[in-house]
Design a protein around this motif. Structure first.
Motif, mmCIF file in Angstrom:
data_model
loop_
_atom_site.group_PDB
_atom_site.id
_atom_site.type_symbol
_atom_site.label_atom_id
_atom_site.label_comp_id
_atom_site.label_asym_id
_atom_site.label_seq_id
_atom_site.Cartn_x
_atom_site.Cartn_y
_atom_site.Cartn_z
ATOM 1 N N ALA A 61 0.832 -1.201 0.000
ATOM 2 C CA ALA A 61 0.000 0.000 0.000
ATOM 3 C C ALA A 61 0.870 1.256 0.000
ATOM 4 O O ALA A 61 0.570 2.232 -0.699
ATOM 5 C CB ALA A 61 -0.932 -0.006 1.215
ATOM 6 N N ILE A 62 1.942 1.242 0.744
ATOM 7 C CA ILE A 62 2.859 2.383 0.793
ATOM 8 C C ILE A 62 3.477 2.625 -0.579
ATOM 9 O O ILE A 62 3.566 3.766 -1.046
ATOM 10 C CB ILE A 62 3.943 2.169 1.871
ATOM 11 C CG1 ILE A 62 3.328 2.289 3.264
ATOM 12 C CG2 ILE A 62 5.092 3.152 1.702
ATOM 13 C CD1 ILE A 62 4.247 1.859 4.387
ATOM 14 N N CYS A 63 3.885 1.551 -1.252
ATOM 15 C CA CYS A 63 4.474 1.688 -2.598
ATOM 16 C C CYS A 63 3.469 2.294 -3.567
ATOM 17 O O CYS A 63 3.819 3.173 -4.363
ATOM 18 C CB CYS A 63 4.955 0.340 -3.108
ATOM 19 S SG CYS A 63 6.445 -0.241 -2.288
ATOM 20 N N ALA A 64 2.231 1.837 -3.501
ATOM 21 C CA ALA A 64 1.205 2.371 -4.391
ATOM 22 C C ALA A 64 0.977 3.857 -4.120
ATOM 23 O O ALA A 64 0.845 4.660 -5.055
ATOM 24 C CB ALA A 64 -0.101 1.596 -4.221
ATOM 25 N N LEU A 65 0.955 4.241 -2.861
ATOM 26 C CA LEU A 65 0.759 5.648 -2.515
ATOM 27 C C LEU A 65 1.947 6.501 -2.949
ATOM 28 O O LEU A 65 1.772 7.644 -3.386
ATOM 29 C CB LEU A 65 0.517 5.792 -1.012
ATOM 30 C CG LEU A 65 -0.841 5.294 -0.534
ATOM 31 C CD1 LEU A 65 -0.881 5.260 0.986
ATOM 32 C CD2 LEU A 65 -1.963 6.158 -1.081
ATOM 33 N N ARG A 66 3.151 5.953 -2.847
ATOM 34 C CA ARG A 66 4.337 6.702 -3.298
ATOM 35 C C ARG A 66 4.287 6.931 -4.803
ATOM 36 O O ARG A 66 4.650 8.005 -5.293
ATOM 37 C CB ARG A 66 5.616 5.966 -2.916
ATOM 38 C CG ARG A 66 5.942 6.125 -1.454
ATOM 39 C CD ARG A 66 7.337 5.626 -1.124
ATOM 40 N NE ARG A 66 7.635 5.919 0.265
ATOM 41 C CZ ARG A 66 8.259 5.100 1.079
ATOM 42 N NH1 ARG A 66 8.667 3.930 0.633
ATOM 43 N NH2 ARG A 66 8.496 5.434 2.325
ATOM 44 N N GLU A 67 3.862 5.909 -5.547
ATOM 45 C CA GLU A 67 3.734 6.061 -6.996
ATOM 46 C C GLU A 67 2.702 7.136 -7.336
ATOM 47 O O GLU A 67 2.914 7.957 -8.223
ATOM 48 C CB GLU A 67 3.331 4.736 -7.639
ATOM 49 C CG GLU A 67 4.434 3.704 -7.660
ATOM 50 C CD GLU A 67 3.964 2.361 -8.183
ATOM 51 O OE1 GLU A 67 2.826 2.267 -8.696
ATOM 52 O OE2 GLU A 67 4.750 1.398 -8.089
ATOM 53 N N GLU A 68 1.596 7.100 -6.617
ATOM 54 C CA GLU A 68 0.548 8.099 -6.841
ATOM 55 C C GLU A 68 1.059 9.502 -6.518
ATOM 56 O O GLU A 68 0.817 10.453 -7.263
ATOM 57 C CB GLU A 68 -0.660 7.757 -5.972
ATOM 58 C CG GLU A 68 -1.886 8.574 -6.287
ATOM 59 C CD GLU A 68 -3.089 8.122 -5.482
ATOM 60 O OE1 GLU A 68 -4.017 8.916 -5.357
ATOM 61 O OE2 GLU A 68 -3.085 6.987 -4.969
ATOM 62 N N LEU A 69 1.799 9.626 -5.432
ATOM 63 C CA LEU A 69 2.365 10.923 -5.059
ATOM 64 C C LEU A 69 3.333 11.413 -6.127
ATOM 65 O O LEU A 69 3.320 12.596 -6.493
ATOM 66 C CB LEU A 69 3.079 10.811 -3.709
ATOM 67 C CG LEU A 69 3.778 12.062 -3.192
ATOM 68 C CD1 LEU A 69 2.774 13.181 -2.938
ATOM 69 C CD2 LEU A 69 4.559 11.754 -1.932
ATOM 70 N N GLU A 70 4.150 10.522 -6.639
ATOM 71 C CA GLU A 70 5.100 10.899 -7.690
ATOM 72 C C GLU A 70 4.357 11.380 -8.940
ATOM 73 O O GLU A 70 4.767 12.352 -9.582
ATOM 74 C CB GLU A 70 6.002 9.706 -8.023
ATOM 75 C CG GLU A 70 7.147 10.048 -8.946
ATOM 76 C CD GLU A 70 8.066 11.127 -8.391
ATOM 77 O OE1 GLU A 70 8.552 11.950 -9.202
ATOM 78 O OE2 GLU A 70 8.293 11.173 -7.167
ATOM 79 N N MET A 71 3.262 10.701 -9.268
ATOM 80 C CA MET A 71 2.463 11.121 -10.417
ATOM 81 C C MET A 71 1.933 12.548 -10.203
ATOM 82 O O MET A 71 2.016 13.393 -11.093
ATOM 83 C CB MET A 71 1.292 10.160 -10.615
ATOM 84 C CG MET A 71 0.353 10.529 -11.752
ATOM 85 S SD MET A 71 -1.090 9.458 -11.835
ATOM 86 C CE MET A 71 -1.984 9.967 -10.367
#
Length: 123
Positions: A61-71
């Motif tokens: 979940a943290i990885c997915a949120l980091r990707e979203e933040l980067e986007m």
């Protein structure tokens, strides 16, 4: 003579009172202790498996949120340069009615919508 005693009308023999002999009790006690230890180890193993699964799901979940933040960071930097990302254009044009209904799911939908719009434009 006879060592038996008369108590309350009954004849009792010495050495037959109370618990069973200590050797039997000791063996049973050791076996119960071993069984209890086996059960404790099994519970501990299950608890650790559960915790490891919980940690890995939180990490995903943290990885997915980091990707979203980067986007989002990329979108912001593009808008700072005066460019409007194609995903946001898609949100503002054809998919406006869809995003207004599900504003809480907008971030996840924008990824999927952007990918599908990008594919339809190039095809």
């Amino acid at each position: 003579m006879d060592d038996s005693k008369m108590v309350g009308g009954k004849v009792k023999k010495p050495g037959k009172r109370g618990r069973k002999p200590a050797k039997i009790d000791l063996k049973a006690k050791l076996e119960r202790s071993r069984q209890s230890a086996r059960e404790c180890r099994a519970r501990k193993k299950l608890r650790y498996q559960y915790l490891e699964e919980l940690v890995s799901s939180k990490e995903r979940a943290i990885c997915a949120l980091r990707e979203e933040l980067e986007m989002y960071k990329q979108w912001c930097s593009a808008m700072d340069q005066g460019k409007i990302p194609s995903e946001i254009k898609a949100l503002l044009t054809g998919d406006d009615h869809r995003t207004s209904q599900s504003t809480s799911k907008t971030p996840k939908n924008t990824k999927n919508q952007a990918g599908s719009h990008g594919n339809s434009k190039s095809a």
